[in-house]
Scaffold this motif. Structure first.
Motif, PDB file in Angstrom:
ATOM      1  N   GLU A  22       2.935   6.128   3.664  1.00 35.13           N
ATOM      2  CA  GLU A  22       2.670   4.970   4.507  1.00 35.13           C
ATOM      3  C   GLU A  22       3.857   4.009   4.509  1.00 35.13           C
ATOM      4  O   GLU A  22       4.163   3.399   5.517  1.00 35.13           O
ATOM      5  CB  GLU A  22       1.409   4.263   3.997  1.00 35.13           C
ATOM      6  CG  GLU A  22       0.779   3.340   4.982  1.00 35.13           C
ATOM      7  CD  GLU A  22      -0.579   2.866   4.517  1.00 35.13           C
ATOM      8  OE1 GLU A  22      -0.639   1.824   3.827  1.00 35.13           O
ATOM      9  OE2 GLU A  22      -1.564   3.535   4.846  1.00 35.13           O
ATOM     10  N   HIS A  53       4.170   3.979  -1.005  1.00 39.17           N
ATOM     11  CA  HIS A  53       2.755   3.830  -0.694  1.00 39.17           C
ATOM     12  C   HIS A  53       2.260   5.096  -0.019  1.00 39.17           C
ATOM     13  O   HIS A  53       2.805   5.509   1.008  1.00 39.17           O
ATOM     14  CB  HIS A  53       2.514   2.631   0.232  1.00 39.17           C
ATOM     15  CG  HIS A  53       2.747   1.322  -0.430  1.00 39.17           C
ATOM     16  ND1 HIS A  53       2.561   0.128   0.206  1.00 39.17           N
ATOM     17  CD2 HIS A  53       3.147   0.989  -1.686  1.00 39.17           C
ATOM     18  CE1 HIS A  53       2.833  -0.861  -0.613  1.00 39.17           C
ATOM     19  NE2 HIS A  53       3.204  -0.360  -1.767  1.00 39.17           N
ATOM     20  N   ARG A  64      -1.270   7.240   1.395  1.00 36.87           N
ATOM     21  CA  ARG A  64      -2.660   7.096   1.834  1.00 36.87           C
ATOM     22  C   ARG A  64      -3.309   8.473   1.829  1.00 36.87           C
ATOM     23  O   ARG A  64      -2.833   9.388   2.495  1.00 36.87           O
ATOM     24  CB  ARG A  64      -2.697   6.498   3.238  1.00 36.87           C
ATOM     25  CG  ARG A  64      -4.055   6.246   3.815  1.00 36.87           C
ATOM     26  CD  ARG A  64      -4.757   5.046   3.276  1.00 36.87           C
ATOM     27  NE  ARG A  64      -4.029   3.802   3.530  1.00 36.87           N
ATOM     28  CZ  ARG A  64      -4.444   2.624   3.111  1.00 36.87           C
ATOM     29  NH1 ARG A  64      -5.569   2.524   2.434  1.00 36.87           N
ATOM     30  NH2 ARG A  64      -3.750   1.547   3.337  1.00 36.87           N
ATOM     31  N   GLY A  93      -8.748   7.663   2.538  1.00 39.36           N
ATOM     32  CA  GLY A  93      -8.380   6.277   2.816  1.00 39.36           C
ATOM     33  C   GLY A  93      -7.903   5.505   1.604  1.00 39.36           C
ATOM     34  O   GLY A  93      -7.622   4.319   1.689  1.00 39.36           O
ATOM     35  N   GLU A  94      -7.789   6.163   0.474  1.00 40.65           N
ATOM     36  CA  GLU A  94      -7.348   5.509  -0.766  1.00 40.65           C
ATOM     37  C   GLU A  94      -5.840   5.258  -0.699  1.00 40.65           C
ATOM     38  O   GLU A  94      -5.068   6.142  -0.322  1.00 40.65           O
ATOM     39  CB  GLU A  94      -7.685   6.418  -1.944  1.00 40.65           C
ATOM     40  CG  GLU A  94      -7.260   5.892  -3.282  1.00 40.65           C
ATOM     41  CD  GLU A  94      -7.561   6.877  -4.409  1.00 40.65           C
ATOM     42  OE1 GLU A  94      -7.515   6.451  -5.564  1.00 40.65           O
ATOM     43  OE2 GLU A  94      -7.824   8.057  -4.130  1.00 40.65           O
ATOM     44  N   LEU A  95      -5.420   4.038  -1.068  1.00 39.50           N
ATOM     45  CA  LEU A  95      -3.999   3.690  -1.123  1.00 39.50           C
ATOM     46  C   LEU A  95      -3.498   3.926  -2.536  1.00 39.50           C
ATOM     47  O   LEU A  95      -4.041   3.387  -3.498  1.00 39.50           O
ATOM     48  CB  LEU A  95      -3.767   2.235  -0.726  1.00 39.50           C
ATOM     49  CG  LEU A  95      -2.327   1.740  -0.829  1.00 39.50           C
ATOM     50  CD1 LEU A  95      -1.441   2.459   0.190  1.00 39.50           C
ATOM     51  CD2 LEU A  95      -2.254   0.247  -0.632  1.00 39.50           C
ATOM     52  N   ALA A 133      -5.744   5.202   9.297  1.00 41.24           N
ATOM     53  CA  ALA A 133      -5.249   4.615   8.047  1.00 41.24           C
ATOM     54  C   ALA A 133      -4.359   3.414   8.310  1.00 41.24           C
ATOM     55  O   ALA A 133      -4.257   2.516   7.507  1.00 41.24           O
ATOM     56  CB  ALA A 133      -4.479   5.666   7.235  1.00 41.24           C
TER      57      ALA A 133
END
Length: 181
Positions: free
Chosen positions: A134, A142, A144, A148-150, A180
């Motif tokens: 991301e 980062h 994803r 949907g977990e970062l 996302a």
């Protein structure tokens, strides 16, 4: 005022020459960073981070050069710089990972084969990750996941682990990646 200029004429000329050289040097480095960023399709935020590092480098070179031009002895300058770096080194010893992550971020800027939007797999026996990149920051990347977990993954660890490309430009090719964002 004219007698001051006459007394330090050489120093003023050398200062002007050094400043012109450092400005040209900074321009060349920032232009190169921007070209690498455009050629490699690197995110603008990462290019701006490299430009900040370049400005920091040129600033310290300017201080060092101007001190030498104005008559400070090399041994005095090296003593001050070594003392400052020793204090910084001792102070940052406990947080060495910060320096490691910044260095890894610089390495990743020039040679990381994956881009923002790519889906990658990090081959870690304890914590395997399959996620979309991301963002790539100075200290961490980062990621994803499809749930949907970062995940913020340290830059130095991603250079130490085996990473494989699952899908190029997963944001474009996947509805999950669009959600996302």
């Amino acid at each position: 005022m004219p007698e001051l200029f006459a007394k330090f004429q050489n120093e003023f000329i050398y200062t002007l020459a050094a400043l012109i050289f450092l400005i040209v040097f900074r321009f060349i480095l920032t232009t190169a960073a921007n070209r690498v960023g455009k050629k490699s399709n690197i995110n603008l935020a990462r290019v701006q981070l490299m430009v900040r590092y370049i400005n920091f480098l040129v600033f310290f070179l300017a201080i060092f050069t101007l001190l030498l031009v104005w008559g400070v002895q090399v041994r005095d300058v090296t003593l001050v710089f070594s003392s400052v770096f020793a204090v910084i080194g001792v102070g940052l010893f406990a947080v060495w990972s910060i320096l490691s992550n910044i260095t890894s971020g610089v390495i990743m800027f020039f040679s990381f084969p994956y881009k923002i939007g790519d889906e990658i797999k990090i081959h870690d026996k304890d914590f395997p990750v399959i996620a979309i990149i991301e963002d790539i920051k100075a200290f961490q990347i980062h990621l994803r996941t499809s749930e949907g977990e970062l995940i913020t993954y340290p830059n130095n660890l991603i250079l130490q682990k085996a990473v494989s490309l699952v899908k190029k430009d997963a944001f474009i090719h996947s509805d999950e990646g669009k959600d996302a964002l």
